[in-house]
Design a protein around this motif. Structure first.
Motif, PDB file in Angstrom:
ATOM      1  N   ARG A   1       0.118  -2.466  -4.253  1.00  0.00           N
ATOM      2  CA  ARG A   1       1.056  -3.047  -4.429  1.00  0.00           C
ATOM      3  C   ARG A   1       1.452  -3.627  -3.030  1.00  0.00           C
ATOM      4  O   ARG A   1       1.404  -2.978  -2.174  1.00  0.00           O
TER       5      ARG A   1
ATOM      6  N   VAL B   1       3.929  -4.030   3.116  1.00  0.00           N
ATOM      7  CA  VAL B   1       5.231  -4.570   2.995  1.00  0.00           C
ATOM      8  C   VAL B   1       5.448  -5.515   4.018  1.00  0.00           C
ATOM      9  O   VAL B   1       4.936  -5.248   5.549  1.00  0.00           O
TER      10      VAL B   1
ATOM     11  N   ASP C   1       6.805  -6.754  -5.785  1.00  0.00           N
ATOM     12  CA  ASP C   1       5.309  -6.874  -6.188  1.00  0.00           C
ATOM     13  C   ASP C   1       4.766  -8.188  -6.048  1.00  0.00           C
ATOM     14  O   ASP C   1       5.079  -9.181  -6.957  1.00  0.00           O
TER      15      ASP C   1
ATOM     16  N   SER D   1       4.671  -5.790  -1.253  1.00  0.00           N
ATOM     17  CA  SER D   1       6.119  -6.015  -1.358  1.00  0.00           C
ATOM     18  C   SER D   1       6.604  -7.020  -0.166  1.00  0.00           C
ATOM     19  O   SER D   1       5.859  -7.011   0.912  1.00  0.00           O
TER      20      SER D   1
ATOM     21  N   SER E   1       4.424   0.902  -2.176  1.00  0.00           N
ATOM     22  CA  SER E   1       3.827  -0.351  -1.678  1.00  0.00           C
ATOM     23  C   SER E   1       2.761   0.003  -0.554  1.00  0.00           C
ATOM     24  O   SER E   1       2.916   1.106   0.106  1.00  0.00           O
TER      25      SER E   1
END
Length: 542
Positions: A196, A121, A144, A198, A118
């Motif tokens: 990504r 986050v 994701d 998260s 990631s």
């Protein structure tokens, strides 16, 4: 500290004592260990002893806490940028100097980012001392997520874990001229650029504190400053994201929160020139970005206020805000299979607003129905055929209400705790209980409908909830009739001497009206009287 720390925590500090001490304690006590942690705190010209407190921690934890002192810059952006320039961790995390972290926050966030690759986050964040934090994003762990299709746009603060490689690759920094919301452009661009994003929801990572002295900068900014900052953030977002669902997902947040907050309860009391300036600013942004998708995704109250501001209808906007504050939500206008909230400006040629601005577009209406439904009177009507419960109920609806009925429903099923009051029934749900007679008529003043009902009671022991059933925008709603503070009719005996019954109306523990019927114990009679009664009943049956 040897090597590269896993995470650098950035703390922008300006006059945050005594909250600062708890913040720093929560950082140096992180379970990740001080050998994997770097704290970069920038004192932005504090005058309350915050600088001295930072120096105390730096002296006590020389390998972990680094302090930079600078002249006051007027906001958190400049000290945050200064800290980014010297941070060395693989990840960077931002914490407000008023706030504090859960003990295992950084260890869990870093592990989650490493496990999923990631770049950003978002750890679970909660508010304390009355601080509001939107919770929809934190319902469950999500490796994701994107800006579109999640609650991420409603959680755009920088209080997240960012991969520092991403930050430096795209030269992400905070705009230092924005007094409010300077973290949003940074967070938005990081989320757009991230491979990504998260969400870590199974542990409370961050405790956001509302200071008792209301010193948080967000609460101090004036209306025009907030409008200017919001406009710049929205323009920045539009320049970063192409038109479409992702851009709408982000900008809907700004119409729903930042702009809607400019036309809240305090708006009618503002100077008329300021009111016009705010409406003009909202209109400029609405003309540029208020797509049909954003409009239709907003709740009707905020949508109407944005539409009235866009139309420059200052008087109608003030009336809508004041009326709702004093009297609650306006009545619904039922028109075929559509329903509209009758706010000022509805179908008014002076505002020229489309019906769509006022339409209830799939949003939950049970709370409004329950809040606006009021028992006006109730009693018994007795005849040779039996007894009926009568009631006059005020309903917060206008228009096509001929289908509204009041029923006496067996059983008492409490409403869901998250949706007290009325509830929407599933398609095909059977409507139980006798129907009786109903007559709707406009209430005095024309702002509601009064439903007059007469429902016969059956000869059986029962405990029956008094409910109104009403069709709104293609769905049927069940509305418990509340009677708290209303006089209930005296119990009434009925059924004759051979089968005497008692009817009574009471309130349950939630203040809802309940009608009960029960067989009374028959009076003791002589054997001769009982024989005469049996003969009489036999003759009647013949």
């Amino acid at each position: 500290m040897s090597g590269v720390p896993d995470v650098s925590v950035v703390v922008a500090v300006y006059n945050t004592m005594p909250y600062l001490t708890e913040c720093l304690d929560s950082l140096v006590g992180q379970s990740i260990g001080r050998d994997r942690l770097e704290v970069v705190a920038v004192d932005d010209g504090s005058t309350d002893g915050s600088g001295a407190e930072l120096d105390r921690f730096a002296e006590r934890y020389p390998g972990t806490v680094r302090v930079i002192h600078q002249e006051n810059s007027g906001g958190p952006a400049a000290p945050s940028n200064r800290a980014l320039d010297v941070a060395t961790g693989r990840y960077v995390f931002f914490v407000g100097a008023d706030d504090h972290l859960g003990e295992a926050a950084l260890e869990r966030l870093v592990a989650y980012a490493d496990a999923h690759g990631s770049d950003v986050v978002a750890g679970r964040m909660v508010g304390t001392n009355g601080r509001y934090v939107h919770q929809a994003l934190y319902r469950e762990n999500a490796p994701d997520v994107r800006l579109h299709g999640s609650a991420l746009p409603f959680t755009l603060s920088n209080t997240k874990l960012f991969r520092r490689e991403l930050v430096e690759q795209h030269k992400l920094r905070f705009p230092e001229h924005l007094p409010v919301g300077s973290d949003q452009p940074f967070t938005i661009e990081a989320c757009v650029r991230a491979r990504r994003i998260s969400v870590l929801a199974d542990y409370t990572c961050y405790y956001a504190v509302r200071r008792g002295d209301a010193g948080n900068i967000t609460y101090r900014a004036d209306h025009l400053a907030r409008l200017r900052c919001t406009a710049e953030i929205m323009d920045f977002t539009a320049g970063l994201i192409e038109p479409g669902e992702e851009r709408d997902a982000v900008l809907r947040r700004h119409f729903t929160w930042e702009l809607a907050k400019l036309v809240q309860d305090d708006f009618p009391g503002l100077d008329r020139a300021l009111q016009r300036d705010l409406c003009a600013g909202i209109a400029r942004l609405a003309d540029a970005y208020f797509t049909d998708g954003i409009r239709d995704a907003m709740d009707v109250r905020r949508r109407v206020r944005i539409c009235l501001a866009r139309a420059g209808a200052v008087d109608e906007l003030c009336e809508a805000i004041t009326s709702e504050k004093l009297h609650g939500p306006p009545p619904f206008v039922l028109d075929g299979d559509r329903a509209y909230a009758r706010y000022p400006g509805f179908r008014d040629p002076r505002t020229g607003l489309a019906d769509r601005c006022f339409e209830l577009l799939g949003e939950a209406v049970p709370g409004r129905l329950a809040q606006g439904t009021e028992l006006l009177a109730s009693g018994w009507e007795q005849s040779e055929r039996g007894i009926a419960y009568t009631a006059s109920v005020r309903l917060p609806v206008l228009g096509d209400v001929d289908g509204a009925v009041l029923r006496l429903v067996p059983g008492e099923v409490p409403p869901p705790p998250d949706r007290p009051g009325a509830r929407r029934l599933p398609a095909g749900h059977p409507l139980l209980g006798p129907v009786g007679e109903h007559r709707p008529e406009p209430a005095e003043g024309g702002a509601a409908t009064v439903l007059h009902a007469r429902v016969p009671l059956e000869r059986r022991d029962a405990r029956l909830g008094v409910r109104v059933y009403l069709d709104v925008a293609g769905s049927t709603y069940e509305i418990p009739v509340r009677g708290r503070g209303k006089p209930m009719p005296l119990s009434r005996r009925w059924g004759g001497t051979d089968e005497p019954r008692r009817a009574s109306a009471t309130l349950d523990t939630q203040g809802r009206v309940v009608v009960s019927t029960a067989l009374m114990h028959p009076p003791r009679t002589s054997r001769a009287s009982r024989v005469r009664s049996a003969v009489s009943r036999a003759v009647k049956r013949k």
